[in-house]
Enzyme design. Sequence first.
Site, PDB file in Angstrom:
ATOM      1  CE  LYS A 202      -3.040  -3.243   0.807  1.00  0.00           C
ATOM      2  NZ  LYS A 202      -3.877  -3.888  -0.184  1.00  0.00           N
TER       3      LYS A 202
HETATM    4  C1  LIG Z   1      -4.547  -5.081   0.746  1.00  0.00           C
HETATM    5  C2  LIG Z   1      -5.972  -5.225   0.897  1.00  0.00           C
HETATM    6  C3  LIG Z   1      -6.526  -5.838   2.017  1.00  0.00           C
HETATM    7  C4  LIG Z   1      -5.701  -6.535   3.076  1.00  0.00           C
HETATM    8  O1  LIG Z   1      -4.978  -5.666   3.849  1.00  0.00           O
HETATM    9  P1  LIG Z   1      -4.086  -6.302   5.028  1.00  0.00           P
HETATM   10  O2  LIG Z   1      -3.618  -5.088   5.769  1.00  0.00           O
HETATM   11  O3  LIG Z   1      -2.974  -7.055   4.374  1.00  0.00           O
HETATM   12  O4  LIG Z   1      -4.960  -7.170   5.839  1.00  0.00           O
HETATM   13  C5  LIG Z   1      -7.896  -5.893   2.124  1.00  0.00           C
HETATM   14  N1  LIG Z   1      -8.707  -5.386   1.183  1.00  0.00           N
HETATM   15  C6  LIG Z   1      -8.209  -4.790   0.085  1.00  0.00           C
HETATM   16  C7  LIG Z   1      -9.155  -4.226  -0.921  1.00  0.00           C
HETATM   17  C8  LIG Z   1      -6.844  -4.700  -0.110  1.00  0.00           C
HETATM   18  O5  LIG Z   1      -6.364  -4.123  -1.212  1.00  0.00           O
END
Ligand SMILES: *Cc1c(COP(=O)(O)O)cnc(C)c1O
Length: 375
Positions: A181
């Site tokens: 992210k």
């Molecule tokens: C990356 C992502 C997640 C998961 O996030 P984590 O912090 O790894 O649990 C959930 N939903 C979406 C849409 C994502 O892009």
Amino acid sequence: MRKIPIALPCLGKEEAQAAYDTILSGWVTQGPKVAEFETKFAEYVGSKYAVAVSNCTTALHLSMIVAGIKAGDEVICPSMSFIATANSIKYENAIPVFAEVDSDYNLNLDDAKSKITSKTKAILLVHQIGMPANIAGFRKLCDEHNLVLIEAAACAIGSSIDGKKIGSHSDFVCFSFHPRKVITTGDGGMVTTSNPQFTERLKLLRQHAMSVNDRVRHESTKVIFEEHLELGYNYRLTDIQASIGIHQLKKLDEMVNARRAIAKKYIDELQQYDFIGLPIEQKGIISNYQSFSIYIDKTSPVSRNDFMQAMLDVGIATRKGIMTAHREPAYEYMNSDPMPITEDFADNSVLLPLYHPMPDEDFDYMISCIKKIFS
Ligand SMILES: *Cc1c(COP(=O)(O)O)cnc(C)c1O
């Protein structure tokens, strides 16, 4: 040969020093740094409260519980999303009901509306790869049908609609700090809300539903004992992670601007190809470009998979577009109807490298390779 990764976290000496200082402070799990990160995060997105948790998946799970989602309830969400979207609904034995997406890969309002039944309790709206979804449209739909709106903003920190940051619109907005992210704490998550009761319950559930948290006990001049008020979880973020997050937040605007500049260069270079679909920001929408996705249509001289292989052959990593949950083994039992739009987008889109800083030579090398592949 030049090697270009799909993504790189933007971490520096400041983050390393902050983690170092926290490690030597004697307080390493959820404590004062988590509280500071929450305050600064809420300030940044313009929400009243922010509650830090271990990742976005646990942020979504706790939001489902606090929103009152129970076994057998239906929650409408896109299939075209990371698996955690559907999983977060299943954790409470509720039923994910998949709806189609628009060309921005975000939930289609009309299709979502057509899926509402007497069992529907919520809509889980994903801001896919950082592109804000139609919050106003879904807010109205949810109000009309008395549904809870939960936003999955895992990818959307720093994105905005009409000058309002994602995180300030609804009572459950869930963020991720996974390295893929825009900002990262290694792993990490956050829920933003303007509701003090929701804040309280989220904070309770993330720490075993313990009536007294470590900090309160530590600061108390009287001996106090805790009770466990309901079924709770260990979904804490650590102070080591939060101290990194505080520094990432300081760099966020600069990172978003840099990512947007790279996205603009991609768009300028690729718009000459009629067979490539490019991301479009509608009026008032600002994307943080957590990822840059292109759609390769049937008139392309090279298929999506052949394009990915040709890129890998010249040292450039790509990733297939956003996945679909309804075709995964874990959800096959649902025997979902075919979802032609979702499947077409998922099967013919590809994510291109985007990270900051990206040297100009790397970008130019990529573009020259892409042009050769499509020539
Ligand atoms: C990356 C992502 C997640 C998961 O996030 P984590 O912090 O790894 O649990 C959930 N939903 C979406 C849409 C994502 O892009």
